[in-house]
Design an enzyme around this catalytic site. Structure first.
Site, PDB file in Angstrom:
ATOM      1  N   LYS A  35       6.769  41.887  -0.368  1.00  0.00           N
ATOM      2  CA  LYS A  35       6.877  40.628   0.670  1.00  0.00           C
ATOM      3  C   LYS A  35       6.556  39.387  -0.109  1.00  0.00           C
ATOM      4  O   LYS A  35       5.795  38.493   0.519  1.00  0.00           O
ATOM      5  CB  LYS A  35       6.107  40.914   1.895  1.00  0.00           C
ATOM      6  CG  LYS A  35       6.251  42.431   2.629  1.00  0.00           C
ATOM      7  CD  LYS A  35       5.582  42.396   3.975  1.00  0.00           C
ATOM      8  CE  LYS A  35       5.961  43.648   4.484  1.00  0.00           C
ATOM      9  NZ  LYS A  35       7.450  43.995   5.060  1.00  0.00           N
ATOM     10  N   CYS A  36       6.999  39.111  -1.054  1.00  0.00           N
ATOM     11  CA  CYS A  36       6.567  38.151  -1.958  1.00  0.00           C
ATOM     12  C   CYS A  36       7.865  37.308  -2.176  1.00  0.00           C
ATOM     13  O   CYS A  36       8.953  37.622  -2.064  1.00  0.00           O
ATOM     14  CB  CYS A  36       6.125  38.562  -3.470  1.00  0.00           C
ATOM     15  SG  CYS A  36       5.797  37.243  -4.752  1.00  0.00           S
ATOM     16  N   GLY A  37       7.588  36.014  -2.382  1.00  0.00           N
ATOM     17  CA  GLY A  37       8.738  34.963  -2.749  1.00  0.00           C
ATOM     18  C   GLY A  37       9.577  35.438  -3.977  1.00  0.00           C
ATOM     19  O   GLY A  37      10.594  34.964  -4.266  1.00  0.00           O
ATOM     20  N   THR A  39      10.029  38.747  -4.625  1.00  0.00           N
ATOM     21  CA  THR A  39      10.717  40.036  -4.473  1.00  0.00           C
ATOM     22  C   THR A  39      12.285  40.166  -4.709  1.00  0.00           C
ATOM     23  O   THR A  39      12.654  41.000  -5.451  1.00  0.00           O
ATOM     24  CB  THR A  39      10.405  40.404  -3.186  1.00  0.00           C
ATOM     25  OG1 THR A  39       9.227  40.270  -2.929  1.00  0.00           O
ATOM     26  CG2 THR A  39      10.833  41.775  -2.944  1.00  0.00           C
TER      27      THR A  39
END
Length: 159
Positions: A35-37, A39
């Site tokens: 759930k990371c930018g 990803t």
């Protein structure tokens, strides 16, 4: 010097193993998050895996929840996400800490061998990447903002 393939790591089921199966391979070791930018880099990591795996290369993913709680899932959720969203075929190990007192021994080794800017040991965010040659030597460290595509030339040199 510690042999990187003998450092203990954990499989998604929690059992202990080592990277011995990857001895003699060029490795790109990455702390990942769902759930990371960053990803979407999973897609480019998988592209590298498919492009170079027949030449002795592997991406190794290590999910980490230390940065903004961006990897909240359990092992099954992480595996499903990687498989269904990005068709990941490279190994994804158990969730780890990469900084602090509970940091995984592998990441302690990687940080020691390839410090960041100005000698910083701490990993700053998800998708920090470490390139390891066939002899187990940590060759380089890449920031989360470095696209996996931009590492292809360095991988080629080691293959």
């Amino acid at each position: 010097m510690t042999e990187i393939t003998q450092i203990p790591v954990r499989k998604p089921d929690g059992s202990e193993t080592t990277l011995a199966d990857h001895a003699g391979e060029v490795l790109l070791i990455v702390n990942t998050a769902s759930k990371c930018g960053f990803t979407p880099q999973y897609a480019d990591l998988e592209a590298l895996q498919r492009q170079y795996q027949d030449r002795g290369f592997s991406v190794l993913g290590f999910p980490c929840n230390q940065f903004g709680g961006q990897e909240p899932g359990d092992a099954a959720e992480i595996a499903n996400f990687c498989s269904l969203t990005y068709d990941v075929t490279f190994p994804v190990y158990a969730k780890v800490d990469v900084n602090g007192g509970d940091a995984a021994p592998l990441f302690e080794h990687l940080k020691r061998e390839a410090p960041g800017l100005l000698g910083s040991k701490a990993i700053k965010w998800n998708f920090t990447k470490f390139l390891v040659d066939r002899n187990g030597k940590v060759v380089d460290r890449y920031a989360p903002t470095t696209s996996p595509k931009d590492i292809a030339g360095d991988i080629e040199k080691l293959l």
